[in-house]
Design an enzyme around this catalytic site. Structure first.
Site, PDB file in Angstrom:
ATOM      1  N   ASP A  31       0.566  -0.857  -0.414  1.00 46.15           N
ATOM      2  CA  ASP A  31       0.073   0.241   0.008  1.00 46.15           C
ATOM      3  C   ASP A  31       1.058   1.151  -0.132  1.00 46.15           C
ATOM      4  O   ASP A  31       0.288   2.478   0.284  1.00 46.15           O
ATOM      5  CB  ASP A  31      -1.121  -0.001   1.393  1.00 46.15           C
ATOM      6  N   ARG A  45       1.199   6.901   0.213  1.00 48.34           N
ATOM      7  CA  ARG A  45       0.500   5.545   1.272  1.00 48.34           C
ATOM      8  C   ARG A  45      -0.950   5.519   0.067  1.00 48.34           C
ATOM      9  O   ARG A  45      -2.021   6.825  -0.389  1.00 48.34           O
ATOM     10  CB  ARG A  45       0.330   5.970   2.295  1.00 48.34           C
ATOM     11  N   ASP A  50      -5.788  -1.062   2.568  1.00 50.61           N
ATOM     12  CA  ASP A  50      -4.421  -1.065   4.095  1.00 50.61           C
ATOM     13  C   ASP A  50      -4.264  -3.052   3.077  1.00 50.61           C
ATOM     14  O   ASP A  50      -4.507  -3.589   3.474  1.00 50.61           O
ATOM     15  CB  ASP A  50      -5.030  -1.752   5.544  1.00 50.61           C
ATOM     16  N   THR A  51      -3.006  -3.002   4.025  1.00 48.24           N
ATOM     17  CA  THR A  51      -2.243  -4.571   2.914  1.00 48.24           C
ATOM     18  C   THR A  51      -1.404  -5.167   4.275  1.00 48.24           C
ATOM     19  O   THR A  51      -1.423  -4.397   5.221  1.00 48.24           O
ATOM     20  CB  THR A  51      -1.235  -4.579   2.218  1.00 48.24           C
ATOM     21  N   GLU A  53       1.268  -6.200   6.390  1.00 48.94           N
ATOM     22  CA  GLU A  53       2.818  -5.333   6.133  1.00 48.94           C
ATOM     23  C   GLU A  53       3.820  -6.545   6.258  1.00 48.94           C
ATOM     24  O   GLU A  53       3.708  -8.204   6.058  1.00 48.94           O
ATOM     25  CB  GLU A  53       3.258  -5.734   7.826  1.00 48.94           C
ATOM     26  N   ARG A  96       3.861  10.990   4.666  1.00 43.71           N
ATOM     27  CA  ARG A  96       3.536  10.305   3.411  1.00 43.71           C
ATOM     28  C   ARG A  96       2.518  11.499   3.037  1.00 43.71           C
ATOM     29  O   ARG A  96       2.053  11.622   3.113  1.00 43.71           O
ATOM     30  CB  ARG A  96       3.370   8.634   3.008  1.00 43.71           C
TER      31      ARG A  96
END
Length: 159
Positions: A31, A45, A50-51, A53, A96
């Site tokens: 992501d 970002r 959300d992916t 980690e 970001r």
């Protein structure tokens, strides 16, 4: 210059070429990417997703983290022209750039594609919620279909 506001809904139909405002330098994880925005490299970002980690040195790679990173790299290899579209807040607490990412060549909405394929969960970032409903619907469909991490991991997208 990056497009501000929530103009993402007026970009055209999928398959339409878009005018790029950045070029992908490299993918960081599922992501996050680094993009050249007119001579300035920005860590970007992807908003609303959300992916798992895959690069946090303080914890192990999560189930499907490597696959999510590869999926983003396959969609946006280095050198790919993209259109970055901001929402309300331009940056997160890490500095970001927050953006909806569209592949310029065909107008593909990358954030949404990752959710549809089960590489990402819908993850609202208030007040940056222009596409929240669309992303939530895609996540529900991916989960129901057992797409990607939804079938590969016992508790996808949970830390």
């Amino acid at each position: 210059m990056l497009l501000g506001g929530c103009s993402a809904g007026t970009l055209g139909a999928p398959g339409d070429a878009l005018r790029a405002n950045a070029t992908v330098v490299r993918v960081v994880d599922g992501d996050t990417l680094v993009a050249d925005t007119g001579g300035v490299e920005e860590r970007v970002r992807l908003i609303g997703i959300d992916t798992p980690e895959s690069v946090d040195a303080s914890r192990p790679v999560m189930c499907f983290g490597d696959e999510a990173s590869r999926a983003l790299a396959d969609l946006l290899p280095g050198g790919t022209p993209v259109l970055l579209v901001r929402d309300t807040e331009p940056r997160d607490r890490y500095g970001r750039l927050l953006a909806y990412v569209y592949r310029a060549a065909d107008g593909r909405f990358v954030n949404l594609d990752l959710v549809r394929a089960g590489y990402a969960a819908a993850y609202p970032y208030p007040p940056n919620e222009h596409h929240s409903a669309e992303l939530r619907r895609a996540a529900a469909a991916a989960r129901a279909e057992g797409a990607g991490a939804w079938s590969a991991c016992p508790h996808p997208f949970e830390e």
